[in-house]
Design a protein around this motif. Structure first.
Motif, PDB file in Angstrom:
ATOM      1  N   THR A  32      -5.728  10.689 -15.604  1.00  0.00           N
ATOM      2  CA  THR A  32      -4.852  10.616 -14.438  1.00  0.00           C
ATOM      3  C   THR A  32      -4.417  12.011 -14.020  1.00  0.00           C
ATOM      4  O   THR A  32      -4.403  12.337 -12.830  1.00  0.00           O
ATOM      5  N   GLU A  33      -4.087  12.861 -14.990  1.00  0.00           N
ATOM      6  CA  GLU A  33      -3.702  14.245 -14.674  1.00  0.00           C
ATOM      7  C   GLU A  33      -4.863  14.983 -14.014  1.00  0.00           C
ATOM      8  O   GLU A  33      -4.673  15.725 -13.062  1.00  0.00           O
ATOM      9  N   GLN A  34      -6.064  14.792 -14.529  1.00  0.00           N
ATOM     10  CA  GLN A  34      -7.251  15.432 -13.960  1.00  0.00           C
ATOM     11  C   GLN A  34      -7.491  14.943 -12.540  1.00  0.00           C
ATOM     12  O   GLN A  34      -7.815  15.727 -11.643  1.00  0.00           O
ATOM     13  N   PHE A  35      -7.322  13.641 -12.312  1.00  0.00           N
ATOM     14  CA  PHE A  35      -7.486  13.071 -10.978  1.00  0.00           C
ATOM     15  C   PHE A  35      -6.486  13.690 -10.009  1.00  0.00           C
ATOM     16  O   PHE A  35      -6.827  14.049  -8.888  1.00  0.00           O
ATOM     17  N   ASP A  36      -5.225  13.840 -10.457  1.00  0.00           N
ATOM     18  CA  ASP A  36      -4.194  14.408  -9.593  1.00  0.00           C
ATOM     19  C   ASP A  36      -4.476  15.861  -9.242  1.00  0.00           C
ATOM     20  O   ASP A  36      -4.092  16.338  -8.188  1.00  0.00           O
ATOM     21  N   LYS A  37      -5.157  16.604 -10.125  1.00  0.00           N
ATOM     22  CA  LYS A  37      -5.457  18.013  -9.878  1.00  0.00           C
ATOM     23  C   LYS A  37      -6.649  18.200  -8.939  1.00  0.00           C
ATOM     24  O   LYS A  37      -6.748  19.185  -8.240  1.00  0.00           O
ATOM     25  N   GLY A  38      -7.590  17.278  -8.957  1.00  0.00           N
ATOM     26  CA  GLY A  38      -8.804  17.412  -8.158  1.00  0.00           C
ATOM     27  C   GLY A  38      -8.548  17.204  -6.676  1.00  0.00           C
ATOM     28  O   GLY A  38      -7.545  16.613  -6.271  1.00  0.00           O
ATOM     29  N   ASN A  39      -9.465  17.731  -5.865  1.00  0.00           N
ATOM     30  CA  ASN A  39      -9.380  17.495  -4.425  1.00  0.00           C
ATOM     31  C   ASN A  39      -9.562  16.016  -4.152  1.00  0.00           C
ATOM     32  O   ASN A  39     -10.412  15.362  -4.744  1.00  0.00           O
ATOM     33  N   LYS A  40      -8.767  15.498  -3.250  1.00  0.00           N
ATOM     34  CA  LYS A  40      -8.893  14.110  -2.833  1.00  0.00           C
ATOM     35  C   LYS A  40      -9.130  14.117  -1.326  1.00  0.00           C
ATOM     36  O   LYS A  40      -8.246  14.511  -0.562  1.00  0.00           O
ATOM     37  N   VAL A  41     -10.328  13.750  -0.931  1.00  0.00           N
ATOM     38  CA  VAL A  41     -10.687  13.757   0.478  1.00  0.00           C
ATOM     39  C   VAL A  41     -11.248  12.392   0.875  1.00  0.00           C
ATOM     40  O   VAL A  41     -11.783  11.665   0.034  1.00  0.00           O
ATOM     41  N   ALA A  42     -11.121  12.067   2.143  1.00  0.00           N
ATOM     42  CA  ALA A  42     -11.608  10.778   2.621  1.00  0.00           C
ATOM     43  C   ALA A  42     -12.195  10.933   4.022  1.00  0.00           C
ATOM     44  O   ALA A  42     -11.681  11.688   4.841  1.00  0.00           O
ATOM     45  N   ILE A  43     -13.271  10.205   4.244  1.00  0.00           N
ATOM     46  CA  ILE A  43     -13.844  10.058   5.577  1.00  0.00           C
ATOM     47  C   ILE A  43     -13.691   8.589   5.925  1.00  0.00           C
ATOM     48  O   ILE A  43     -14.210   7.721   5.214  1.00  0.00           O
ATOM     49  N   LEU A  74      -4.429   6.202   2.893  1.00  0.00           N
ATOM     50  CA  LEU A  74      -5.033   7.258   2.085  1.00  0.00           C
ATOM     51  C   LEU A  74      -4.273   8.575   2.220  1.00  0.00           C
ATOM     52  O   LEU A  74      -4.091   9.298   1.234  1.00  0.00           O
ATOM     53  N   GLN A  75      -3.794   8.875   3.425  1.00  0.00           N
ATOM     54  CA  GLN A  75      -2.986  10.082   3.609  1.00  0.00           C
ATOM     55  C   GLN A  75      -1.702   9.981   2.794  1.00  0.00           C
ATOM     56  O   GLN A  75      -1.284  10.949   2.151  1.00  0.00           O
ATOM     57  N   ASP A  76      -1.077   8.808   2.810  1.00  0.00           N
ATOM     58  CA  ASP A  76       0.136   8.592   2.018  1.00  0.00           C
ATOM     59  C   ASP A  76      -0.126   8.768   0.530  1.00  0.00           C
ATOM     60  O   ASP A  76       0.772   9.139  -0.230  1.00  0.00           O
ATOM     61  N   LEU A  77      -1.361   8.509   0.094  1.00  0.00           N
ATOM     62  CA  LEU A  77      -1.737   8.655  -1.309  1.00  0.00           C
ATOM     63  C   LEU A  77      -2.200  10.070  -1.646  1.00  0.00           C
ATOM     64  O   LEU A  77      -2.647  10.332  -2.754  1.00  0.00           O
ATOM     65  N   GLY A  78      -2.113  10.982  -0.671  1.00  0.00           N
ATOM     66  CA  GLY A  78      -2.431  12.378  -0.933  1.00  0.00           C
ATOM     67  C   GLY A  78      -3.849  12.801  -0.604  1.00  0.00           C
ATOM     68  O   GLY A  78      -4.272  13.900  -0.970  1.00  0.00           O
ATOM     69  N   TYR A  79      -4.589  11.958   0.091  1.00  0.00           N
ATOM     70  CA  TYR A  79      -5.953  12.316   0.480  1.00  0.00           C
ATOM     71  C   TYR A  79      -5.940  13.117   1.771  1.00  0.00           C
ATOM     72  O   TYR A  79      -5.221  12.781   2.713  1.00  0.00           O
ATOM     73  N   LYS A  80      -6.750  14.173   1.818  1.00  0.00           N
ATOM     74  CA  LYS A  80      -7.014  14.868   3.075  1.00  0.00           C
ATOM     75  C   LYS A  80      -8.022  13.975   3.796  1.00  0.00           C
ATOM     76  O   LYS A  80      -9.150  13.799   3.339  1.00  0.00           O
ATOM     77  N   THR A  81      -7.609  13.410   4.901  1.00  0.00           N
ATOM     78  CA  THR A  81      -8.375  12.338   5.536  1.00  0.00           C
ATOM     79  C   THR A  81      -8.900  12.753   6.897  1.00  0.00           C
ATOM     80  O   THR A  81      -8.172  13.323   7.707  1.00  0.00           O
ATOM     81  N   GLU A  82     -10.172  12.450   7.124  1.00  0.00           N
ATOM     82  CA  GLU A  82     -10.775  12.665   8.436  1.00  0.00           C
ATOM     83  C   GLU A  82     -11.094  11.297   9.022  1.00  0.00           C
ATOM     84  O   GLU A  82     -11.815  10.500   8.412  1.00  0.00           O
ATOM     85  N   LEU A  83     -10.548  11.028  10.193  1.00  0.00           N
ATOM     86  CA  LEU A  83     -10.751   9.752  10.871  1.00  0.00           C
ATOM     87  C   LEU A  83     -11.726   9.948  12.022  1.00  0.00           C
ATOM     88  O   LEU A  83     -11.530  10.814  12.875  1.00  0.00           O
ATOM     89  N   LEU A  84     -12.795   9.146  12.019  1.00  0.00           N
ATOM     90  CA  LEU A  84     -13.788   9.162  13.098  1.00  0.00           C
ATOM     91  C   LEU A  84     -13.857   7.764  13.690  1.00  0.00           C
ATOM     92  O   LEU A  84     -14.122   6.799  12.963  1.00  0.00           O
ATOM     93  N   VAL A  85     -13.616   7.651  14.989  1.00  0.00           N
ATOM     94  CA  VAL A  85     -13.676   6.337  15.630  1.00  0.00           C
ATOM     95  C   VAL A  85     -14.623   6.372  16.822  1.00  0.00           C
ATOM     96  O   VAL A  85     -14.758   7.378  17.512  1.00  0.00           O
ATOM     97  N   ASN A  86     -15.302   5.253  16.991  1.00  0.00           N
ATOM     98  CA  ASN A  86     -16.210   5.009  18.102  1.00  0.00           C
ATOM     99  C   ASN A  86     -17.173   6.167  18.338  1.00  0.00           C
ATOM    100  O   ASN A  86     -17.943   6.503  17.452  1.00  0.00           O
ATOM    101  N   ASN A  87     -17.153   6.805  19.506  1.00  0.00           N
ATOM    102  CA  ASN A  87     -18.166   7.824  19.813  1.00  0.00           C
ATOM    103  C   ASN A  87     -18.061   9.071  18.937  1.00  0.00           C
ATOM    104  O   ASN A  87     -18.966   9.895  18.925  1.00  0.00           O
TER     105      ASN A  87
END
Length: 147
Positions: A32-43, A74-87
């Motif tokens: 869990t500590e290792q997970f918290d230290k790693g980058n968390k990103v989402a598409i 995901l943003q609330d959970l600490g993920y750097k999130t990129e949202l892509l919609v439609n076009n």
């Protein structure tokens, strides 16, 4: 929204549980500590504006809203999130973003969450996503040739 958070929370718990069950000597606190230290990103992708006359896929009603809600959680959970919609979610753009975001994970460490809400289909053992601009009959031709 609460149901979505609960579902996402359960999914994360199951994911962590699955990782832990796969290894005999796992220190959950250390993991869990290792997970918290790693980058968390989402598409996060939501495609609902399909033009059925051109693509063969009918328009969807909730894909964009679903993607926006998942991105928010995901943003609330600490993920750097990129949202892509439609076009914004054409094939080349999606593949490019996956490559770019993947590079942000240091030495392959960290977590990349990929979420897609839109059309897709299965052919044999493979699953395919219909990004924005996909054409159903061309996808099926491609699958039949490469399968």
């Amino acid at each position: 929204m609460m149901g979505l958070r609960l579902s996402l929370g359960i999914s994360i718990v199951l994911l962590v549980g699955g990782v832990c069950a796969a290894s005999k000597d796992v220190n959950l606190v250390q993991e869990t500590e290792q997970f918290d230290k790693g980058n968390k990103v989402a598409i996060v992708i939501g495609v609902e504006n399909y033009d059925q006359r051109l693509t063969g896929f009918r328009q969807l009603d909730y894909a964009e809203d679903d993607a926006k809600q998942v991105a928010e959680v995901l943003q609330d959970l600490g993920y750097k999130t990129e949202l892509l919609v439609n076009n914004q979610a054409g094939r080349d753009i999606v593949l490019s973003r996956i490559r770019e975001v993947g590079k942000t994970l240091k030495n392959g460490e960290g977590t990349l969450v990929f979420y897609f809400s839109g059309h897709g289909f299965a052919a044999g053992q493979n699953n395919y996503l219909a990004t924005y601009g996909s054409v159903a009959h061309l996808l099926r031709l491609y699958v039949n040739r490469s399968g």
